[in-house]
Design a protein around this motif. Structure first.
Motif, PDB file in Angstrom:
ATOM      1  N   UNK A  16     -51.234 -27.419  37.816  1.00  0.00           N
ATOM      2  CA  UNK A  16     -52.166 -26.322  37.544  1.00  0.00           C
ATOM      3  C   UNK A  16     -52.078 -25.884  36.085  1.00  0.00           C
ATOM      4  N   UNK A  17     -50.865 -25.806  35.549  1.00  0.00           N
ATOM      5  CA  UNK A  17     -50.694 -25.446  34.133  1.00  0.00           C
ATOM      6  C   UNK A  17     -51.367 -26.475  33.226  1.00  0.00           C
ATOM      7  N   UNK A  18     -51.258 -27.741  33.566  1.00  0.00           N
ATOM      8  CA  UNK A  18     -51.886 -28.821  32.786  1.00  0.00           C
ATOM      9  C   UNK A  18     -53.418 -28.750  32.856  1.00  0.00           C
ATOM     10  N   UNK A  19     -53.943 -28.071  33.875  1.00  0.00           N
ATOM     11  CA  UNK A  19     -55.392 -27.884  33.990  1.00  0.00           C
ATOM     12  C   UNK A  19     -55.817 -26.570  33.331  1.00  0.00           C
ATOM     13  N   UNK A  20     -54.924 -26.017  32.486  1.00  0.00           N
ATOM     14  CA  UNK A  20     -55.165 -24.773  31.733  1.00  0.00           C
ATOM     15  C   UNK A  20     -55.320 -23.545  32.617  1.00  0.00           C
ATOM     16  N   UNK A  21     -54.655 -23.560  33.777  1.00  0.00           N
ATOM     17  CA  UNK A  21     -54.615 -22.386  34.642  1.00  0.00           C
ATOM     18  C   UNK A  21     -53.353 -21.600  34.298  1.00  0.00           C
ATOM     19  N   UNK A  22     -53.378 -20.307  34.541  1.00  0.00           N
ATOM     20  CA  UNK A  22     -52.156 -19.522  34.399  1.00  0.00           C
ATOM     21  C   UNK A  22     -51.477 -19.477  35.765  1.00  0.00           C
TER      22      UNK A  22
END
Length: 190
Positions: A16-22
């Motif tokens: 999720x972080x790699x998909x620019x999510x917080x």
């Protein structure tokens, strides 16, 4: 324990972080702190190596040690951590201990999606259902499956929101084995 809950939680958080999510992380196993330590180790590695690795913010919810009302105390601790996590993140990943605790139940009840990893083992499969060992027919749901079903019903009544349950086979061996085939057949029937 030992099915890969924490490793799965970390992989989901990093994806999720790699998909620019917080992402915020909550570790409900204050005794082992495996999820929190995993994140701390990743942070230390990134600093040592000079890499900018994405990391979730993590909170550990401590179990009540001695309180007149343990349930109220742990409930308040969890509610505070969850509110803080939701305020600053697109996603909250909650890692629960491998045993039945009040905090584990609170984590399950708060989830939109439960991810349950299981190994190719009938010991792990017993988490889902009781099977006839010869025919692999399902005899009845397991205690945990009934608990998840109860969480889903309570959630629908309270908020009309659905609780999704994903069971994922973890540590699937690359070699063909009799037990692997039997578990695969049983999973397809659930």
């Amino acid at each position: 324990g030992g099915t890969g809950k924490t490793t799965t939680a970390m992989h989901v958080a990093v994806a999720l972080l790699r998909m620019d999510m917080t992402v915020s992380a909550i570790d409900l196993d204050s005794r082992q702190r495996t999820f929190a330590r995993y994140i701390e180790n990743r942070r230390d590695f990134a600093a040592r190596m000079g890499h900018a690795l994405p990391l979730p913010e993590v909170q550990v919810v401590e179990r009540a040690k001695s309180s007149p009302d343990v349930a109220a105390d742990e409930g308040a601790r969890f509610a505070e951590a969850l509110a803080h996590a939701k305020a600053g993140a697109d996603f909250v990943i909650i890692d629960t201990p491998g045993n039945d605790t009040l905090l584990s139940r609170l984590g399950h009840a708060a989830a939109d999606t439960l991810v349950t990893p299981m190994n190719d083992s009938f010991l792990d499969f017993d988490l889902l259902a009781k099977l006839d060992p010869d025919t692999l027919e399902i005899k009845s749901p397991s205690l945990y499956a009934e608990f998840v079903w109860d969480c889903r019903k309570r959630r629908l009544i309270a908020s009309r929101a659905n609780l999704d349950w994903v069971v994922m086979r973890n540590r699937v061996s690359s070699t063909e084995a009799r037990n692997k085939r039997k578990v695969a057949t049983a999973v397809e029937r659930v």
